[in-house]
Design a protein around this motif. Structure first.
Motif, PDB file in Angstrom:
ATOM      1  N   ASP A   1      -0.760 -22.310  -8.702  1.00  0.00           N
ATOM      2  CA  ASP A   1       0.441 -22.977  -9.213  1.00  0.00           C
ATOM      3  C   ASP A   1       1.745 -22.401  -8.647  1.00  0.00           C
ATOM      4  O   ASP A   1       2.820 -22.920  -8.915  1.00  0.00           O
ATOM      5  CB  ASP A   1       0.472 -22.944 -10.746  1.00  0.00           C
ATOM      6  N   ASN A   2       1.642 -21.335  -7.842  1.00  0.00           N
ATOM      7  CA  ASN A   2       2.829 -20.715  -7.245  1.00  0.00           C
ATOM      8  C   ASN A   2       2.419 -19.894  -6.019  1.00  0.00           C
ATOM      9  O   ASN A   2       2.620 -18.681  -5.987  1.00  0.00           O
ATOM     10  CB  ASN A   2       3.530 -19.829  -8.290  1.00  0.00           C
ATOM     11  N   PRO A   3       1.837 -20.534  -4.990  1.00  0.00           N
ATOM     12  CA  PRO A   3       1.344 -19.778  -3.819  1.00  0.00           C
ATOM     13  C   PRO A   3       2.442 -18.942  -3.165  1.00  0.00           C
ATOM     14  O   PRO A   3       3.538 -19.446  -2.899  1.00  0.00           O
ATOM     15  CB  PRO A   3       0.863 -20.870  -2.864  1.00  0.00           C
ATOM     16  N   GLY A   4       2.144 -17.664  -2.957  1.00  0.00           N
ATOM     17  CA  GLY A   4       3.107 -16.760  -2.323  1.00  0.00           C
ATOM     18  C   GLY A   4       4.269 -16.387  -3.214  1.00  0.00           C
ATOM     19  O   GLY A   4       5.241 -15.799  -2.743  1.00  0.00           O
ATOM     20  N   GLY A   5       4.163 -16.710  -4.494  1.00  0.00           N
ATOM     21  CA  GLY A   5       5.288 -16.515  -5.410  1.00  0.00           C
ATOM     22  C   GLY A   5       5.469 -15.109  -5.949  1.00  0.00           C
ATOM     23  O   GLY A   5       6.471 -14.827  -6.597  1.00  0.00           O
ATOM     24  N   LEU A   6       4.528 -14.217  -5.678  1.00  0.00           N
ATOM     25  CA  LEU A   6       4.657 -12.837  -6.147  1.00  0.00           C
ATOM     26  C   LEU A   6       5.260 -11.972  -5.045  1.00  0.00           C
ATOM     27  O   LEU A   6       5.273 -12.350  -3.878  1.00  0.00           O
ATOM     28  CB  LEU A   6       3.285 -12.286  -6.556  1.00  0.00           C
ATOM     29  N   ALA A   7       5.709 -10.797  -5.421  1.00  0.00           N
ATOM     30  CA  ALA A   7       6.262  -9.845  -4.450  1.00  0.00           C
ATOM     31  C   ALA A   7       5.135  -9.254  -3.602  1.00  0.00           C
ATOM     32  O   ALA A   7       3.996  -9.137  -4.073  1.00  0.00           O
ATOM     33  CB  ALA A   7       6.995  -8.728  -5.183  1.00  0.00           C
ATOM     34  N   PRO A   8       5.429  -8.866  -2.355  1.00  0.00           N
ATOM     35  CA  PRO A   8       4.393  -8.251  -1.508  1.00  0.00           C
ATOM     36  C   PRO A   8       3.707  -7.059  -2.182  1.00  0.00           C
ATOM     37  O   PRO A   8       2.485  -6.912  -2.062  1.00  0.00           O
ATOM     38  CB  PRO A   8       5.166  -7.816  -0.259  1.00  0.00           C
ATOM     39  N   ASP A   9       4.455  -6.225  -2.883  1.00  0.00           N
ATOM     40  CA  ASP A   9       3.840  -5.086  -3.571  1.00  0.00           C
ATOM     41  C   ASP A   9       2.898  -5.534  -4.683  1.00  0.00           C
ATOM     42  O   ASP A   9       1.900  -4.869  -4.958  1.00  0.00           O
ATOM     43  CB  ASP A   9       4.904  -4.139  -4.123  1.00  0.00           C
ATOM     44  N   ASP A  10       3.213  -6.655  -5.324  1.00  0.00           N
ATOM     45  CA  ASP A  10       2.305  -7.184  -6.348  1.00  0.00           C
ATOM     46  C   ASP A  10       0.991  -7.632  -5.706  1.00  0.00           C
ATOM     47  O   ASP A  10      -0.088  -7.352  -6.222  1.00  0.00           O
ATOM     48  CB  ASP A  10       2.945  -8.356  -7.090  1.00  0.00           C
ATOM     49  N   TYR A  11       1.091  -8.307  -4.581  1.00  0.00           N
ATOM     50  CA  TYR A  11      -0.129  -8.752  -3.898  1.00  0.00           C
ATOM     51  C   TYR A  11      -0.967  -7.570  -3.411  1.00  0.00           C
ATOM     52  O   TYR A  11      -2.184  -7.617  -3.456  1.00  0.00           O
ATOM     53  CB  TYR A  11       0.205  -9.689  -2.733  1.00  0.00           C
ATOM     54  N   VAL A  12      -0.321  -6.514  -2.956  1.00  0.00           N
ATOM     55  CA  VAL A  12      -1.095  -5.358  -2.489  1.00  0.00           C
ATOM     56  C   VAL A  12      -1.751  -4.651  -3.679  1.00  0.00           C
ATOM     57  O   VAL A  12      -2.865  -4.152  -3.561  1.00  0.00           O
ATOM     58  CB  VAL A  12      -0.260  -4.406  -1.601  1.00  0.00           C
ATOM     59  N   ASP A  13      -1.095  -4.649  -4.839  1.00  0.00           N
ATOM     60  CA  ASP A  13      -1.712  -4.072  -6.041  1.00  0.00           C
ATOM     61  C   ASP A  13      -2.915  -4.907  -6.484  1.00  0.00           C
ATOM     62  O   ASP A  13      -3.949  -4.360  -6.877  1.00  0.00           O
ATOM     63  CB  ASP A  13      -0.693  -3.956  -7.172  1.00  0.00           C
ATOM     64  N   ILE A  14      -2.800  -6.228  -6.400  1.00  0.00           N
ATOM     65  CA  ILE A  14      -3.936  -7.093  -6.724  1.00  0.00           C
ATOM     66  C   ILE A  14      -5.076  -6.848  -5.732  1.00  0.00           C
ATOM     67  O   ILE A  14      -6.246  -6.766  -6.114  1.00  0.00           O
ATOM     68  CB  ILE A  14      -3.508  -8.579  -6.735  1.00  0.00           C
ATOM     69  N   THR A  15      -4.739  -6.679  -4.465  1.00  0.00           N
ATOM     70  CA  THR A  15      -5.740  -6.365  -3.448  1.00  0.00           C
ATOM     71  C   THR A  15      -6.445  -5.056  -3.791  1.00  0.00           C
ATOM     72  O   THR A  15      -7.676  -4.959  -3.700  1.00  0.00           O
ATOM     73  CB  THR A  15      -5.090  -6.293  -2.049  1.00  0.00           C
ATOM     74  N   ALA A  16      -5.683  -4.052  -4.213  1.00  0.00           N
ATOM     75  CA  ALA A  16      -6.262  -2.762  -4.598  1.00  0.00           C
ATOM     76  C   ALA A  16      -7.233  -2.939  -5.767  1.00  0.00           C
ATOM     77  O   ALA A  16      -8.321  -2.350  -5.778  1.00  0.00           O
ATOM     78  CB  ALA A  16      -5.163  -1.767  -4.956  1.00  0.00           C
ATOM     79  N   ARG A  17      -6.865  -3.763  -6.739  1.00  0.00           N
ATOM     80  CA  ARG A  17      -7.753  -3.997  -7.886  1.00  0.00           C
ATOM     81  C   ARG A  17      -9.042  -4.695  -7.449  1.00  0.00           C
ATOM     82  O   ARG A  17     -10.132  -4.368  -7.917  1.00  0.00           O
ATOM     83  CB  ARG A  17      -7.034  -4.817  -8.957  1.00  0.00           C
ATOM     84  N   ILE A  18      -8.923  -5.644  -6.546  1.00  0.00           N
ATOM     85  CA  ILE A  18     -10.118  -6.323  -6.034  1.00  0.00           C
ATOM     86  C   ILE A  18     -11.024  -5.321  -5.322  1.00  0.00           C
ATOM     87  O   ILE A  18     -12.243  -5.348  -5.489  1.00  0.00           O
ATOM     88  CB  ILE A  18      -9.727  -7.499  -5.122  1.00  0.00           C
ATOM     89  N   LEU A  19     -10.430  -4.414  -4.557  1.00  0.00           N
ATOM     90  CA  LEU A  19     -11.231  -3.378  -3.884  1.00  0.00           C
ATOM     91  C   LEU A  19     -11.941  -2.500  -4.907  1.00  0.00           C
ATOM     92  O   LEU A  19     -13.109  -2.156  -4.735  1.00  0.00           O
ATOM     93  CB  LEU A  19     -10.358  -2.529  -2.963  1.00  0.00           C
ATOM     94  N   ALA A  20     -11.233  -2.147  -5.987  1.00  0.00           N
ATOM     95  CA  ALA A  20     -11.852  -1.336  -7.046  1.00  0.00           C
ATOM     96  C   ALA A  20     -13.015  -2.102  -7.680  1.00  0.00           C
ATOM     97  O   ALA A  20     -14.091  -1.534  -7.901  1.00  0.00           O
ATOM     98  CB  ALA A  20     -10.808  -0.962  -8.095  1.00  0.00           C
ATOM     99  N   LEU A  21     -12.813  -3.378  -7.971  1.00  0.00           N
ATOM    100  CA  LEU A  21     -13.876  -4.191  -8.557  1.00  0.00           C
ATOM    101  C   LEU A  21     -15.068  -4.345  -7.606  1.00  0.00           C
ATOM    102  O   LEU A  21     -16.206  -4.480  -8.053  1.00  0.00           O
ATOM    103  CB  LEU A  21     -13.341  -5.573  -8.938  1.00  0.00           C
ATOM    104  N   ALA A  22     -14.797  -4.272  -6.311  1.00  0.00           N
ATOM    105  CA  ALA A  22     -15.866  -4.369  -5.306  1.00  0.00           C
ATOM    106  C   ALA A  22     -16.592  -3.041  -5.114  1.00  0.00           C
ATOM    107  O   ALA A  22     -17.553  -2.968  -4.355  1.00  0.00           O
ATOM    108  CB  ALA A  22     -15.286  -4.847  -3.974  1.00  0.00           C
ATOM    109  N   GLY A  23     -16.131  -1.997  -5.786  1.00  0.00           N
ATOM    110  CA  GLY A  23     -16.807  -0.708  -5.700  1.00  0.00           C
ATOM    111  C   GLY A  23     -16.250   0.245  -4.663  1.00  0.00           C
ATOM    112  O   GLY A  23     -16.816   1.315  -4.442  1.00  0.00           O
ATOM    113  N   ALA A  24     -15.151  -0.111  -4.028  1.00  0.00           N
ATOM    114  CA  ALA A  24     -14.536   0.798  -3.053  1.00  0.00           C
ATOM    115  C   ALA A  24     -13.833   1.926  -3.805  1.00  0.00           C
ATOM    116  O   ALA A  24     -13.144   1.675  -4.797  1.00  0.00           O
ATOM    117  CB  ALA A  24     -13.532   0.049  -2.178  1.00  0.00           C
ATOM    118  N   PRO A  25     -13.997   3.160  -3.355  1.00  0.00           N
ATOM    119  CA  PRO A  25     -13.401   4.293  -4.076  1.00  0.00           C
ATOM    120  C   PRO A  25     -11.883   4.353  -3.894  1.00  0.00           C
ATOM    121  O   PRO A  25     -11.353   3.942  -2.855  1.00  0.00           O
ATOM    122  CB  PRO A  25     -14.062   5.503  -3.405  1.00  0.00           C
TER     123      PRO A  25
END
Length: 141
Positions: free
Chosen positions: A94-118
């Motif tokens: 509903d808002n593609p690209g609407g978050l700040a770059p740092d927010d997207y990198v934090d979401i990426t970090a959470r996805i990595l954590a959920l994927a089991g990356a240390p």
């Protein structure tokens, strides 16, 4: 003169193989490329911006698909910049690209954590050149 060139060639080859020059070597997500603080911030952002479609654990909901099911089949062996670019340009729907770059990198970090990356001690950056040097790799492989 011939010995001088040969000597220079040997010195150059030794430098090329030196671990000092290998500092810019490729990393994988298994090398601790994000901090736990980033992943925690990402969890909050997922709750605010992603959970409606993907659920808090990114395992899907009636409104959207799982991000984690088949994660390594879809993203494995690709640079982390591909995942980041997709998330930061296509999400949320509903808002593609609407978050700040740092927010997207934090979401990426959470996805990595959920994927089991240390987690590690270095902060993951939104710089796509830096992200392109990190490969998405399953720890089992």
């Amino acid at each position: 003169m011939r010995k001088t060139w040969l000597g220079l060639g040997i010195v150059a080859a030794a430098f090329a193989a030196s671990p000092v020059l290998a500092q810019d070597a490729a990393k994988t997500i298994q090398d601790g490329v994000y901090t736990i603080e980033q992943a925690d911030r990402g969890a909050e952002l997922i709750g605010e911006s992603c959970a409606l479609c993907h659920g808090n654990a990114m395992r899907g909901s009636p409104a959207g698909p799982s991000v984690m099911s088949g994660f390594f089949d879809k993203w494995g062996s690709k640079p982390l910049s591909d995942l980041y670019a997709y998330i930061s340009t296509e999400m949320p729907l509903d808002n593609p690209g609407g978050l700040a770059p740092d927010d997207y990198v934090d979401i990426t970090a959470r996805i990595l954590a959920l994927a089991g990356a240390p987690e590690g001690t270095e902060t993951l950056t939104s710089d796509e050149t830096a992200l392109s040097k990190i490969t998405i790799a399953d720890k089992a492989k």
